[in-house]
Design an enzyme around this catalytic site. Structure first.
Site, PDB file in Angstrom:
ATOM      1  N   LYS A  10       1.996  -2.305   9.039  1.00  0.00           N
ATOM      2  CA  LYS A  10       3.093  -1.358   8.873  1.00  0.00           C
ATOM      3  C   LYS A  10       4.341  -2.004   9.420  1.00  0.00           C
ATOM      4  O   LYS A  10       4.369  -2.495  10.549  1.00  0.00           O
ATOM      5  CB  LYS A  10       2.768  -0.078   9.629  1.00  0.00           C
ATOM      6  CG  LYS A  10       3.733   1.032   9.360  1.00  0.00           C
ATOM      7  CD  LYS A  10       3.046   2.342   9.627  1.00  0.00           C
ATOM      8  CE  LYS A  10       3.836   3.166  10.610  1.00  0.00           C
ATOM      9  NZ  LYS A  10       3.104   4.369  11.012  1.00  0.00           N
ATOM     10  N   GLY A  44       8.184   3.752   2.435  1.00  0.00           N
ATOM     11  CA  GLY A  44       8.917   4.926   2.885  1.00  0.00           C
ATOM     12  C   GLY A  44      10.368   4.584   3.111  1.00  0.00           C
ATOM     13  O   GLY A  44      10.802   3.459   2.848  1.00  0.00           O
ATOM     14  N   LEU A  93       0.814  -1.214   0.000  1.00  0.00           N
ATOM     15  CA  LEU A  93       0.000   0.000   0.000  1.00  0.00           C
ATOM     16  C   LEU A  93       0.846   1.261   0.000  1.00  0.00           C
ATOM     17  O   LEU A  93       0.422   2.309  -0.456  1.00  0.00           O
ATOM     18  CB  LEU A  93      -0.902   0.022   1.233  1.00  0.00           C
ATOM     19  CG  LEU A  93      -1.923  -1.101   1.362  1.00  0.00           C
ATOM     20  CD1 LEU A  93      -2.584  -1.053   2.711  1.00  0.00           C
ATOM     21  CD2 LEU A  93      -2.966  -0.998   0.270  1.00  0.00           C
ATOM     22  N   PHE A 142      12.005   4.172   5.818  1.00  0.00           N
ATOM     23  CA  PHE A 142      12.300   3.190   6.850  1.00  0.00           C
ATOM     24  C   PHE A 142      11.282   2.072   6.937  1.00  0.00           C
ATOM     25  O   PHE A 142      11.372   1.238   7.808  1.00  0.00           O
ATOM     26  CB  PHE A 142      12.391   3.869   8.215  1.00  0.00           C
ATOM     27  CG  PHE A 142      13.525   4.832   8.307  1.00  0.00           C
ATOM     28  CD1 PHE A 142      14.828   4.386   8.196  1.00  0.00           C
ATOM     29  CD2 PHE A 142      13.288   6.176   8.480  1.00  0.00           C
ATOM     30  CE1 PHE A 142      15.875   5.274   8.275  1.00  0.00           C
ATOM     31  CE2 PHE A 142      14.335   7.064   8.559  1.00  0.00           C
ATOM     32  CZ  PHE A 142      15.640   6.616   8.453  1.00  0.00           C
ATOM     33  N   ASP A 197      -3.002  17.031  14.846  1.00  0.00           N
ATOM     34  CA  ASP A 197      -3.053  17.086  13.385  1.00  0.00           C
ATOM     35  C   ASP A 197      -4.392  16.574  12.887  1.00  0.00           C
ATOM     36  O   ASP A 197      -4.451  15.776  11.963  1.00  0.00           O
ATOM     37  CB  ASP A 197      -1.892  16.282  12.791  1.00  0.00           C
ATOM     38  CG  ASP A 197      -1.689  16.592  11.318  1.00  0.00           C
ATOM     39  OD1 ASP A 197      -2.362  17.510  10.803  1.00  0.00           O
ATOM     40  OD2 ASP A 197      -0.874  15.914  10.680  1.00  0.00           O
TER      41      ASP A 197
END
Ligand code: NAG
Ligand code: NAG
Ligand code: NAG
Ligand code: NAG
Ligand code: NAG
Length: 878
Positions: free
Chosen positions: A629, A593, A590, A595, A733
């Site tokens: 993740k 990045g 999906l 890391f 956020d």
């Protein structure tokens, strides 16, 4: 002191490129530096409404310029201003005819034409291709329009536009700074499309080029290479909103230009200049086949009608296969004299991409420029000098002083040098004292030094802002040009500390809230630190950089937990259960990045694993779809810590409207966290692809949402936030991009640094890594670094606004990032000059009132999430 540092900044600024954010000085309509003779018009109604009266905020003659007769929709009347030299024009301000309350004429809309030579006129269009700008709504308020893209020109025409036959009158001011490069056109091969499998198509054309396109080349104009906007490291990510991937770059593929292996560009200048260097901002994303050029050769032509000189200047670059950052490559031009230059840039890889090109010639770095300000401004004006760039600009653009001033000049230079030495000494001393004071041994990052220094001695740090890498031609010291452009760059590290800020906004010191430099506001749910520090300790280093193409996954790393100061977390801190890794079956990637990666997986036997009563996400037979993740094994220890911290925070959260951590795999590498898979992606994407339900959408099968859907979404978000608030969690956020939707359109609040790439224009990047969602942030978060549940309420108000505009527009889309920050200062001052988000047409008035309360200056005036939830819920059942 102010004065001298200002001068030093100016001297360095002359070396750099234009920075549109700083290049916004009034060019002299109001203060008459532009002479009457330089203002002309296609016509004038009376002697007393001639073009010379078109000066902003002035009431001479009959109070404005008015073209003759009624303006008809087909008319093309204009007001023309000759700026006397090439100018980088960034802002236009207009006003109507007030004439001490006897006038009532104004232009509701206008267009711009411009010309660099006074002969060839071009019409300006914004980045989306619109030429008409909104003008005034009454005869007295001035309206400011930012030019995106900016214009490089000498002559400007303002052309009032009308839909009905009417009388118009205008007063104007133009804002910008001198165009020191002297470039008047460049030609280049047309940019190309990059269509790699598996990535979005990047359109690397020069979309704002104002010359002609002919036989696949661009001629006679300027565009994105001179708009002051440099591209990002990842060329797919753009700085503008609502444009296509690759927008900021002009790029070419090596095999498309025949077998020559180079790109040839030609540059024409306003006059003969002695060139010292050429700077090319180039992408270097070698993983995608993009590199800076391997070498460049330039030829020179001293006069327009002359041959190219035989002797060229060649320069080999040092190729860099390690650092994928976009960068400026400086090419020395050996002080060659030319009126035009032709350069061949040789490919080092399959692609070459430029976002900006600038030229430095001897007359751009005028040592006399430094002296000007000293000599032409009386010492008594020191104070005003430092705070009024208008004066400085005026001085720097006026004629050079005569040579009699040389001794004064030398004296001043010596003083400057002495002062510099003193400042450096003070800085070193302060650094030493700071270190001694707090014994904690700590790796000191550059940014932290600044922050720490400022807490040590405000006065010093205030004078030495780090010179920005791309400083403009004006002083970067915040200053007071004009009520609209009171420049306050609060995110400069120098302002990060409230104590320093007090000096910038003197009113702050009267405010009881801002009494402390370290931790004065002791509300229970406050994490007190500057945005910088916060982002350093909590920011997701492993994910922030470049995860792309992400959907429906999460990792909530920004939930600020008051007591979270742990540096290394251990297994016992994590309450989520360990899931057998082999039962995760990979389905599709999906996102990715620096890391880590995010995968869509099937989790076999997850329901059994989690046990009875555990509400499960979407089922697909026996297995369940989840987002996983995963942290790469080679991630830095910082990234590892952040990852564990994120797990720890998420495992504490349990609410139907908050994304849920189902389980983890942390007993061995690679570390994984497993969360619900949110099939419908984020709310921003979801809404922006839909229209409001109507007979039209039904008839044409357009994806739609109803008003009650929107209300239901709002209630769910308020409910999730109510839960967070009850735990004293501060989200920091909240925005539609951080709300995910599952198959049944249940909203779950998430927050992942990864989304920052998809929505990078929503974030404001300050010097280092820290990125701030300034358009969603409360004034106290931006100005004081204070994040609380009340600042989450503010962001909730903005989120509601997004929902009811169906995410078709970025909040404050007409303001640049810098203007948003300025507006924050107005929110703080609360003198009625702040700009609020408008009431979305879809939004019921009572709901807009609720939004407005979320944006109250004083925290007690804002509703709580409980209150918001109670207020919103009844709407849904109607
Ligand atoms: C503005 O420029 C366009 C060309 O781009 C030209 O056709 C038009 O006549 C110009 N209008 C005025 C008033 O200069
Ligand atoms: C540049 O490319 C974009 C996207 O493909 C396209 O919409 C636009 O018209 C192009 N602009 C020019 C000037 O070619
Ligand atoms: C460029 O340099 C030459 C000598 O190197 C000098 O004679 C000339 O005046 C300079 N021209 C400009 C425009 O500065
Ligand atoms: C383009 O670049 C590729 C990869 O570097 C190279 O193999 C190829 O020969 C180049 N083509 C031309 C025409 O230079
Ligand atoms: C600005 O410059 C003009 C000359 O260009 C001068 O007459 C005027 O006094 C200057 N204004 C200020 C405020 O320095």
């Amino acid at each position: 002191m102010h004065l001298f540092l200002l001068l030093i900044l100016q001297a360095t600024a002359a070396l750099g490129q234009i920075d549109p954010a700083h290049c916004r000085y009034a060019l002299g309509m109001e203060d008459r530096r532009i002479k009457d003779d330089d203002i002309t018009a296609s016509s004038q109604w009376y002697e007393t409404t001639g073009p010379q009266y078109a000066r902003l905020n002035r009431e001479e003659g009959d109070g404005a310029w008015c073209p003759e007769g009624q303006l008809e929709p087909s008319d093309s009347q204009y007001l023309q201003v000759d700026l006397g030299r090439l100018t980088f024009l960034t802002v236009v301000g207009t006003q109507g005819r007030y004439a001490r309350n006897s006038g009532n004429e104004f232009a509701r809309a206008y267009r711009l034409n411009y010309s660099r030579d006074g002969l060839l006129w071009k019409s300006w269009k914004n980045r989306l291709g619109n030429a008409v700008m909104e003008g005034n709504k009454n005869a007295y308020t001035s309206v400011i329009n930012d030019l995106h893209p900016p214009i490089i020109t000498r002559y400007v025409r303002l052309i009032p536009v009308t839909k009905l036959s009417t009388t118009v009158c205008m007063r104007v001011e133009l804002y910008g700074c001198p165009w020191e490069d002297g470039l008047i056109s460049y030609s280049a091969p047309e940019g190309q499309l990059m269509m790699p499998p598996g990535y979005p198509i990047a359109s690397l054309n020069d979309s704002t080029y104002d010359g002609v396109h002919e036989r696949r080349r661009l001629f006679g104009g300027m565009g994105q290479l001179t708009d002051g906007v440099i591209g990002q490291d990842d060329f797919l990510v753009t700085r503008q909103y609502h444009v296509w991937p690759g927008y900021d770059y002009l790029g070419w593929r090596n095999d498309s230009l025949g077998t020559q292996g180079y790109v040839e560009m030609e540059f024409v200048f306003d006059r003969q200049r002695n060139f010292t260097s050429l700077k090319v901002h180039s992408n270097n994303m070698f993983s995608r086949g993009v590199k800076i050029f391997s070498s460049v050769s330039c030829w020179f032509k001293p006069r327009l009608i002359a041959g190219w000189e035989a002797e060229s200047v060649a320069f080999k670059t040092v190729l860099d296969d390690r650092n994928p950052s976009a960068r400026y490559v400086t090419v020395p031009l050996n002080r060659r004299t030319a009126k035009s230059i032709r350069c061949r840039f040789y490919f080092a890889d399959v692609w070459m991409m430029f976002s900006e090109i600038s030229f430095q010639s001897e007359d751009t770095v005028l040592p006399t420029q430094i002296t000007l300000e000293v000599t032409s401004t009386p010492v008594t004006e020191e104070g005003t000098m430092a705070t009024t760039p208008k004066t400085a600009v005026n001085a720097s653009t006026s004629d050079p002083p005569d040579d009699g001033n040389t001794p004064i000049l030398i004296g001043c230079l010596v003083t400057i040098i002495l002062l510099l030495v003193i400042i450096i000494f003070l800085i070193l001393w302060c650094q030493y004292v700071c270190k001694v004071l707090e014994k904690a041994p700590r790796r000191i990052l550059d940014e932290e030094v600044t922050v720490r220094l400022s807490s040590c001695s405000d006065t010093i740090i205030l004078q030495t802002p780090p010179v920005p890498p791309r400083s403009g031609h004006g002083p970067t010291v915040p200053a007071n040009t004009d009520p609209h452009y009171e420049r306050v760059f609060l995110l400069d590290p120098q302002y990060q500390n409230p104590a320093v800020l007090r000096n910038k906004l003197p009113e702050l010191s009267q405010s009881a809230e801002a009494s402390a430099c370290g931790g004065g506001y002791a509300e229970p749910d406050v994490t007190q630190c500057t945005p910088h520090q916060c982002f350093h300790s909590n920011a997701p280093h492993y994910a922030e950089t470049d995860i792309v193409r992400l959907q429906g996954v999460t990792g909530s790393n920004m939930y600020a937990v008051p007591a979270l100061t742990v540096d290394s977390l251990t297994r016992k801190d994590i309450s989520a259960a360990e899931f057998p890794r082999q039962q995760l079956i990979f389905r599709e990637k999906l996102g990715e990045g620096q890391f880590g990666e995010v995968h869509l997986c099937e989790a076999e036997g997850l329901p059994e694993f989690l046990g009875e009563g555990s509400p499960l996400p979407d089922r697909d037979g026996r297995s369940v779809l989840v987002a996983v993740k995963q942290l790469r094994a080679d991630a830095t220890s910082q990234a590892r810590n952040d990852f564990l911290k994120e797990i720890k925070i998420m495992s504490r959260l349990n609410d139907p409207n908050i994304i849920r951590l189902l389980c983890v795999c942390v007993s061995s590498d690679p570390l994984c966290m497993v969360t619900e898979y949110m099939e419908n992606g984020d709310l921003n994407m979801f809404l922006s692809q839909r229209e409001i339900e109507s007979t039209l959408t039904h008839a044409n099968n357009i994806p739609s949402v109803s008003l009650s859907d929107l209300l239901h979404m709002s209630v769910q978000i308020s409910s999730g936030m109510k839960y967070l608030a009850s735990l004293n969690f501060v989200h920091r956020d909240l925005a539609t991009r951080n709300c995910l939707l599952d198959r049944r359109l249940t909203i779950k609040i998430a927050d992942f640094g990864m989304s920052r790439n998809l929505y990078s224009s929503d974030y404001y990047r300050i010097q280092g890594r820290a990125v701030l969602p300034i358009r969603w942030m409360a004034w106290e978060s931006i100005l004081l670094g204070k994040f609380t549940t009340a600042s989450d309420v503010w962001a909730f108000g903005v989120t509601l606004w997004e929902i009811f505009t169906l995410c078709k527009e970025q909040p404050y889309s007409l303001l640049s990032d810098e203007q948003v920050i300025e507006n924050t200062g107005e929110f703080f001052r609360n003198q009625g000059r702040q700009i609020f988000l408008y009431a979305p047409p879809l939004c019921p008035p009572s709901l807009f009132e609720l939004m407005m309360r979320c944006w109250s200056r004083d925290i007690p005036d804002r509703p709580t999430f409980e209150g918001l939830y109670q207020a919103l819920r009844p709407h849904v059942n109607q």
